[in-house]
Design a protein around this motif. Structure first.
Motif, PDB file in Angstrom:
ATOM      1  N   VAL A 167       0.832  -1.220   0.000  1.00 52.55           N
ATOM      2  CA  VAL A 167       0.000   0.000   0.000  1.00 52.55           C
ATOM      3  C   VAL A 167       0.861   1.263   0.000  1.00 52.55           C
ATOM      4  CG1 VAL A 167      -1.961  -1.160   1.096  1.00 52.55           C
ATOM      5  CG2 VAL A 167      -0.318   0.071   2.534  1.00 52.55           C
ATOM      6  N   GLY A 168       2.164   1.100  -0.299  1.00 54.79           N
ATOM      7  CA  GLY A 168       3.040   2.257  -0.464  1.00 54.79           C
ATOM      8  C   GLY A 168       3.477   2.896   0.837  1.00 54.79           C
ATOM      9  N   LEU A 169       3.521   2.111   1.923  1.00 54.10           N
ATOM     10  CA  LEU A 169       3.892   2.685   3.218  1.00 54.10           C
ATOM     11  C   LEU A 169       5.068   1.956   3.868  1.00 54.10           C
ATOM     12  CD1 LEU A 169       0.334   3.431   4.661  1.00 54.10           C
ATOM     13  CD2 LEU A 169       2.044   5.098   3.918  1.00 54.10           C
ATOM     14  N   ALA A 170       5.913   1.355   3.050  1.00 54.74           N
ATOM     15  CA  ALA A 170       7.117   0.714   3.604  1.00 54.74           C
ATOM     16  C   ALA A 170       7.903   1.781   4.361  1.00 54.74           C
ATOM     17  CB  ALA A 170       7.951   0.131   2.478  1.00 54.74           C
ATOM     18  N   GLY A 171       8.446   1.417   5.518  1.00 52.70           N
ATOM     19  CA  GLY A 171       9.234   2.374   6.296  1.00 52.70           C
ATOM     20  C   GLY A 171       8.412   3.167   7.304  1.00 52.70           C
ATOM     21  N   ARG A 172       7.084   3.052   7.262  1.00 53.16           N
ATOM     22  CA  ARG A 172       6.240   3.811   8.205  1.00 53.16           C
ATOM     23  C   ARG A 172       5.706   2.933   9.335  1.00 53.16           C
ATOM     24  NH1 ARG A 172       5.237   8.958   6.720  1.00 53.16           N
ATOM     25  NH2 ARG A 172       5.431   9.100   8.963  1.00 53.16           N
ATOM     26  N   GLU A 173       6.307   1.753   9.536  1.00 53.00           N
ATOM     27  CA  GLU A 173       5.841   0.801  10.555  1.00 53.00           C
ATOM     28  C   GLU A 173       5.672   1.425  11.928  1.00 53.00           C
ATOM     29  OE1 GLU A 173       8.234   0.331   8.466  1.00 53.00           O
ATOM     30  OE2 GLU A 173       8.136  -1.687   7.606  1.00 53.00           O
ATOM     31  N   ASP A 174       6.635   2.300  12.298  1.00 55.20           N
ATOM     32  CA  ASP A 174       6.668   2.800  13.677  1.00 55.20           C
ATOM     33  C   ASP A 174       5.947   4.131  13.858  1.00 55.20           C
ATOM     34  OD1 ASP A 174       8.124   0.582  14.422  1.00 55.20           O
ATOM     35  OD2 ASP A 174      10.024   1.524  13.810  1.00 55.20           O
ATOM     36  N   ALA A 175       5.342   4.625  12.783  1.00 59.07           N
ATOM     37  CA  ALA A 175       4.590   5.881  12.904  1.00 59.07           C
ATOM     38  C   ALA A 175       3.283   5.626  13.658  1.00 59.07           C
ATOM     39  CB  ALA A 175       4.289   6.431  11.514  1.00 59.07           C
ATOM     40  N   TYR A 176       2.780   6.671  14.298  1.00 54.34           N
ATOM     41  CA  TYR A 176       1.448   6.609  14.909  1.00 54.34           C
ATOM     42  C   TYR A 176       0.455   7.220  13.929  1.00 54.34           C
ATOM     43  CZ  TYR A 176       3.468   5.063  19.255  1.00 54.34           C
ATOM     44  OH  TYR A 176       4.098   4.306  20.188  1.00 54.34           O
ATOM     45  N   PRO A 177      -0.800   6.774  13.965  1.00 56.38           N
ATOM     46  CA  PRO A 177      -1.780   7.273  12.984  1.00 56.38           C
ATOM     47  C   PRO A 177      -1.789   8.793  12.847  1.00 56.38           C
ATOM     48  CG  PRO A 177      -2.722   5.450  14.194  1.00 56.38           C
ATOM     49  CD  PRO A 177      -1.378   5.706  14.816  1.00 56.38           C
ATOM     50  N   ALA A 178      -1.675   9.515  13.974  1.00 56.17           N
ATOM     51  CA  ALA A 178      -1.757  10.981  13.906  1.00 56.17           C
ATOM     52  C   ALA A 178      -0.608  11.600  13.113  1.00 56.17           C
ATOM     53  CB  ALA A 178      -1.791  11.574  15.314  1.00 56.17           C
ATOM     54  N   GLN A 179       0.477  10.821  12.922  1.00 57.85           N
ATOM     55  CA  GLN A 179       1.619  11.347  12.158  1.00 57.85           C
ATOM     56  C   GLN A 179       1.441  11.122  10.651  1.00 57.85           C
ATOM     57  OE1 GLN A 179       4.401   8.895  14.449  1.00 57.85           O
ATOM     58  NE2 GLN A 179       5.340  10.767  15.228  1.00 57.85           N
ATOM     59  N   LEU A 180       0.342  10.491  10.269  1.00 54.27           N
ATOM     60  CA  LEU A 180       0.102  10.182   8.847  1.00 54.27           C
ATOM     61  C   LEU A 180      -1.007  11.059   8.291  1.00 54.27           C
ATOM     62  CD1 LEU A 180       0.028   6.263   9.091  1.00 54.27           C
ATOM     63  CD2 LEU A 180       1.990   7.719   8.529  1.00 54.27           C
ATOM     64  N   SER A 181      -0.968  11.258   6.975  1.00 53.05           N
ATOM     65  CA  SER A 181      -2.075  11.973   6.326  1.00 53.05           C
ATOM     66  C   SER A 181      -3.315  11.067   6.326  1.00 53.05           C
ATOM     67  CB  SER A 181      -1.700  12.305   4.875  1.00 53.05           C
ATOM     68  OG  SER A 181      -1.717  11.113   4.110  1.00 53.05           O
ATOM     69  N   GLY A 182      -4.474  11.668   6.044  1.00 55.64           N
ATOM     70  CA  GLY A 182      -5.712  10.890   5.979  1.00 55.64           C
ATOM     71  C   GLY A 182      -5.636   9.760   4.954  1.00 55.64           C
ATOM     72  N   GLY A 183      -5.005  10.054   3.817  1.00 53.79           N
ATOM     73  CA  GLY A 183      -4.879   9.027   2.774  1.00 53.79           C
ATOM     74  C   GLY A 183      -3.981   7.885   3.226  1.00 53.79           C
ATOM     75  N   GLN A 184      -2.892   8.245   3.935  1.00 53.14           N
ATOM     76  CA  GLN A 184      -1.997   7.198   4.450  1.00 53.14           C
ATOM     77  C   GLN A 184      -2.707   6.366   5.520  1.00 53.14           C
ATOM     78  OE1 GLN A 184       1.208   9.828   5.633  1.00 53.14           O
ATOM     79  NE2 GLN A 184       2.459   9.213   3.882  1.00 53.14           N
ATOM     80  N   GLN A 185      -3.476   7.043   6.366  1.00 51.23           N
ATOM     81  CA  GLN A 185      -4.210   6.315   7.408  1.00 51.23           C
ATOM     82  C   GLN A 185      -5.198   5.330   6.772  1.00 51.23           C
ATOM     83  OE1 GLN A 185      -5.972   8.937  10.363  1.00 51.23           O
ATOM     84  NE2 GLN A 185      -4.155  10.222  10.373  1.00 51.23           N
ATOM     85  N   GLN A 186      -5.854   5.781   5.714  1.00 49.35           N
ATOM     86  CA  GLN A 186      -6.812   4.882   5.074  1.00 49.35           C
ATOM     87  C   GLN A 186      -6.098   3.718   4.402  1.00 49.35           C
ATOM     88  OE1 GLN A 186      -9.397   3.572   5.461  1.00 49.35           O
ATOM     89  NE2 GLN A 186     -11.064   4.655   4.436  1.00 49.35           N
ATOM     90  N   ARG A 187      -4.883   3.968   3.885  1.00 59.43           N
ATOM     91  CA  ARG A 187      -4.119   2.853   3.297  1.00 59.43           C
ATOM     92  C   ARG A 187      -3.695   1.862   4.369  1.00 59.43           C
ATOM     93  NH1 ARG A 187       0.496   5.144   0.216  1.00 59.43           N
ATOM     94  NH2 ARG A 187       0.000   7.266   0.880  1.00 59.43           N
TER      95      ARG A 187
END
Ligand SMILES: Nc1ncnc2c1ncn2[C@@H]1O[C@H](COP(=O)(O)OP(=O)(O)OP(=O)(O)O)[C@@H](O)[C@H]1O
Length: 255
Positions: free
Chosen positions: A137-157
């Protein structure tokens, strides 16, 4: 080889008080196909989708996914019904309009919750699968992020990856882009298009007519609790029913 559809719904009915929302829905979904549910606001699309994994309990009708089936019109003792519902739910993964991620868990922890806590899968293999899904879903490397640190589109992915992590037979998506800012819609639709191309079985409630035209093998048009028109993507360009035509011209004019 079985030619039975993966999903079969017969005579689905649901009322909320006096409001008869589903008035006898019959549908089938072949394995590996994408089905879109369209129709005016309040026509019952979300209720159909939520009935497939029993987030709503239908008043009557049969829902079968793969080898799991529940006849809601038939009385069953509580324990049997619980088991039937559990088996049916296990066949699908749900993607909500607002992703419902756990805010205090990282992306990876969100993806592991279902497989490890609910399905009791081995943590290492579930983690490897989760990392592969994040890449998909194009989010390799974001494993340790918290939802609030992501955009809405990334959160939905992440929400989509979380549904896939359950290894469901079908992915149910309830207006997956309607809570997003317009500039974030495209990246989420692209991920869903990929899933369709990879052969996932999808059932999508959407107002995105152009997207539906691109991905749908089957289009179901709901109006006032019944399927008013069904067919292939041609329903979206050349509908037979006047009410489908009116709905499409309203939505296309608005979009
Ligand atoms: N939990 C509920 N309790 C009471 N009424 C409900 C409930 N869920 C849905 N409804 C009603 O059922 C009808 C159909 O709702 P549903 O959400 O299935 O429609 P929809 O076609 O998905 O609409 P929209 O495009 O606006 O999301 C509406 O009249 C709605 O108000």
């Amino acid at each position: 080889m079985s030619t039975d559809p993966l999903i079969e719904v017969r005579g689905l009915r649901k009322a909320f008080g006096d409001n008869e929302v589903l008035r006898g829905i019959d549908l089938t979904v072949p394995e590996g196909s994408a089905t879109t549910l369209l129709g005016p606001s309040g026509s019952g699309k979300t209720t159909v989708l939520r009935s497939l994994n029993v987030l709503e309990t239908p008043d009557a009708g049969v829902v079968r996914i793969g080898d799991a089936s529940v006849d809601f019109g038939e009385r069953a003792d509580a324990r049997t019904r619980r088991e039937e519902v559990r088996a049916l739910r296990a066949r699908s993964g749900m993607v909500f309009q607002s992703h419902h991620l756990f805010p205090h868990k990282t992306v990876l922890q969100n993806l592991l919750e279902g497989p490890v806590q609910v399905q009791r899968r081995d943590v290492d293999s579930a983690t490897a699968d989760a990392r592969a899904l994040l890449e998909q879903v194009g989010l390799a490397g974001r494993e340790d992020a918290y939802p609030a640190q992501l955009s809405g589109g990334q959160q939905q992915r992440v929400g989509i990856a979380r549904a896939l992590a359950l290894k469901p037979q079908v992915v149910l998506l309830d207006e997956p882009t309607s809570a997003l800012d317009p500039e974030l819609v495209g990246e989420v639709l692209a991920v869903i298009r990929d899933l369709a191309a990879q052969g996932w079985t999808l059932v999508v409630v959407t107002h995105e007519i152009r997207f539906a035209r691109d991905v749908a093998d089957q289009v179901l048009f709901l109006d006032q609790g019944v399927i008013a028109e069904r067919g292939g993507p041609e329903v979206l360009t050349d509908p037979r029913e006047e009410r489908t035509r009116q709905f499409l011209s309203r939505v296309l004019a608005a979009g």
